[in-house]
Design a protein around this motif. Structure first.
Motif, PDB file in Angstrom:
ATOM      1  N   LEU A  11       0.834  -1.199   0.000  1.00 22.05           N
ATOM      2  CA  LEU A  11       0.000   0.000   0.000  1.00 22.05           C
ATOM      3  C   LEU A  11       0.872   1.254   0.000  1.00 22.05           C
ATOM      4  O   LEU A  11       0.624   2.196  -0.760  1.00 22.05           O
ATOM      5  N   TYR A  12       1.907   1.253   0.812  1.00 19.63           N
ATOM      6  CA  TYR A  12       2.834   2.378   0.869  1.00 19.63           C
ATOM      7  C   TYR A  12       3.460   2.630  -0.505  1.00 19.63           C
ATOM      8  O   TYR A  12       3.648   3.772  -0.915  1.00 19.63           O
ATOM      9  N   GLU A  13       3.749   1.551  -1.225  1.00 15.19           N
ATOM     10  CA  GLU A  13       4.346   1.652  -2.551  1.00 15.19           C
ATOM     11  C   GLU A  13       3.292   1.818  -3.660  1.00 15.19           C
ATOM     12  O   GLU A  13       3.630   1.786  -4.835  1.00 15.19           O
ATOM     13  N   LYS A  14       2.043   1.929  -3.261  1.00 12.90           N
ATOM     14  CA  LYS A  14       0.926   2.097  -4.201  1.00 12.90           C
ATOM     15  C   LYS A  14       0.790   0.928  -5.180  1.00 12.90           C
ATOM     16  O   LYS A  14       0.450   1.095  -6.339  1.00 12.90           O
ATOM     17  N   TYR A  40      -7.179  -2.457  16.845  1.00 18.09           N
ATOM     18  CA  TYR A  40      -6.689  -1.091  16.699  1.00 18.09           C
ATOM     19  C   TYR A  40      -6.763  -0.651  15.237  1.00 18.09           C
ATOM     20  O   TYR A  40      -7.231   0.449  14.926  1.00 18.09           O
ATOM     21  N   LEU A  41      -6.288  -1.513  14.341  1.00 24.53           N
ATOM     22  CA  LEU A  41      -6.256  -1.167  12.917  1.00 24.53           C
ATOM     23  C   LEU A  41      -7.658  -1.028  12.327  1.00 24.53           C
ATOM     24  O   LEU A  41      -7.867  -0.219  11.424  1.00 24.53           O
ATOM     25  N   GLU A  42      -8.605  -1.802  12.833  1.00 22.87           N
ATOM     26  CA  GLU A  42      -9.994  -1.666  12.368  1.00 22.87           C
ATOM     27  C   GLU A  42     -10.534  -0.269  12.692  1.00 22.87           C
ATOM     28  O   GLU A  42     -11.318   0.284  11.938  1.00 22.87           O
ATOM     29  N   TRP A  43     -10.111   0.281  13.810  1.00 19.33           N
ATOM     30  CA  TRP A  43     -10.609   1.586  14.246  1.00 19.33           C
ATOM     31  C   TRP A  43      -9.799   2.749  13.688  1.00 19.33           C
ATOM     32  O   TRP A  43     -10.263   3.886  13.696  1.00 19.33           O
ATOM     33  N   GLU A  44      -8.599   2.470  13.202  1.00 15.92           N
ATOM     34  CA  GLU A  44      -7.743   3.543  12.687  1.00 15.92           C
ATOM     35  C   GLU A  44      -8.219   3.974  11.301  1.00 15.92           C
ATOM     36  O   GLU A  44      -8.217   3.180  10.369  1.00 15.92           O
ATOM     37  N   THR A  45      -8.631   5.233  11.186  1.00 18.07           N
ATOM     38  CA  THR A  45      -9.156   5.730   9.916  1.00 18.07           C
ATOM     39  C   THR A  45      -8.094   6.418   9.058  1.00 18.07           C
ATOM     40  O   THR A  45      -8.303   6.603   7.860  1.00 18.07           O
ATOM     41  N   ASP A  46      -6.980   6.787   9.647  1.00 15.23           N
ATOM     42  CA  ASP A  46      -5.889   7.425   8.906  1.00 15.23           C
ATOM     43  C   ASP A  46      -4.972   6.320   8.388  1.00 15.23           C
ATOM     44  O   ASP A  46      -4.253   5.677   9.148  1.00 15.23           O
ATOM     45  N   LYS A  48      -2.222   6.346   6.741  1.00 16.60           N
ATOM     46  CA  LYS A  48      -0.798   6.544   6.997  1.00 16.60           C
ATOM     47  C   LYS A  48      -0.438   6.094   8.411  1.00 16.60           C
ATOM     48  O   LYS A  48       0.595   5.460   8.625  1.00 16.60           O
ATOM     49  N   LYS A  49      -1.306   6.401   9.365  1.00 14.18           N
ATOM     50  CA  LYS A  49      -1.077   5.964  10.746  1.00 14.18           C
ATOM     51  C   LYS A  49      -1.179   4.443  10.848  1.00 14.18           C
ATOM     52  O   LYS A  49      -0.453   3.815  11.608  1.00 14.18           O
ATOM     53  N   ALA A  50      -2.078   3.854  10.078  1.00 16.67           N
ATOM     54  CA  ALA A  50      -2.234   2.393  10.089  1.00 16.67           C
ATOM     55  C   ALA A  50      -0.965   1.723   9.555  1.00 16.67           C
ATOM     56  O   ALA A  50      -0.483   0.738  10.129  1.00 16.67           O
ATOM     57  N   ILE A  51      -0.419   2.250   8.468  1.00 19.07           N
ATOM     58  CA  ILE A  51       0.810   1.692   7.901  1.00 19.07           C
ATOM     59  C   ILE A  51       1.951   1.802   8.914  1.00 19.07           C
ATOM     60  O   ILE A  51       2.699   0.841   9.127  1.00 19.07           O
ATOM     61  N   ILE A  52       2.065   2.948   9.545  1.00 18.11           N
ATOM     62  CA  ILE A  52       3.112   3.143  10.551  1.00 18.11           C
ATOM     63  C   ILE A  52       2.912   2.171  11.713  1.00 18.11           C
ATOM     64  O   ILE A  52       3.875   1.572  12.200  1.00 18.11           O
ATOM     65  N   TYR A  53       1.666   1.993  12.133  1.00 22.85           N
ATOM     66  CA  TYR A  53       1.381   1.066  13.232  1.00 22.85           C
ATOM     67  C   TYR A  53       1.837  -0.353  12.879  1.00 22.85           C
ATOM     68  O   TYR A  53       2.506  -1.008  13.671  1.00 22.85           O
TER      69      TYR A  53
END
Length: 141
Positions: A11-14, A40-46, A48-53
C-alpha cells in the motif's frame, strides 16, 4: 501480522489499493477478532497511521520469512501478470525492495528485487523477465 505487513508495504508503494488493504484487514479481523493489533487497525481511519502502526508493531526478529515471502510473491505475481511495461514494473520493484525491512533485504528471494532490473540497461528484457519469474516462483511447492 506478516500478511498485514505485506499489505502495508504494498500500500505504501501504491501497489495495492487502500480498499484491498481494508478488505483483507476486515477478513483477518473476523477470523481472529481477539487480536488487539487488528482491533486497533480496524478503528484507525488514517491509512498513513495504520501503515506506521503495522510497521512499528512487527517483531522483525521473529518474522516468519516463509509466510511473509509466500504472501508477498503471490501478490507480486498478480501485479507482474497485469504489468505490460517491464521497465515500469522493475522500477517499482526496486522501490519495493527499499521499503522492505532491512533485516530481510539481502535474503533471497527479496534480494532479487534489488538487482533484477540491471539487465534492462542492456536491453535484455527476456532475461529480466526470467529473473523476476524465478523470484515469483521461489516458494512454489
Amino acid at each position: 501480522m506478516e500478511e498485514l505487513l505485506v499489505y502495508a508495504i504494498l500500500l505504501y508503494e501504491k501497489l495495492v489499493t487502500e480498499n484491498e488493504y481494508n478488505k483483507r484487514l476486515d477478513e483477518l479481523f473476523l477470523t481472529t477478532s481477539g487480536n488487539d493489533d487488528l482491533l486497533y487497525l480496524e478503528w484507525e481511519t488514517d491509512i498513513k497511521k495504520a501503515i506506521i502502526y503495522v510497521r512499528t508493531h512487527i517483531d522483525y526478529n521473529n518474522l516468519d520469512l516463509e509466510q511473509f515471502g509466500k504472501i508477498l510473491m503471490s501478490k507480486l505475481k498478480v501485479i507482474y501478470s497485469n504489468s505490460s511495461d517491464i521497465k515500469r514494473f522493475a522500477s517499482r520493484m526496486y522501490s519495493l525492495w527499499e521499503s522492505l525491512p532491512g533485516n530481510i533485504q539481502n535474503i533471497e528471494p527479496f534480494w532479487t528485487l534489488c538487482y533484477a532490473d540491471d539487465l534492462l540497461s542492456w536491453g535484455d528484457e527476456e532475461q529480466t523477465r526470467n529473473i523476476y519469474e524465478h523470484m515469483l516462483n521461489y516458494y512454489k511447492d
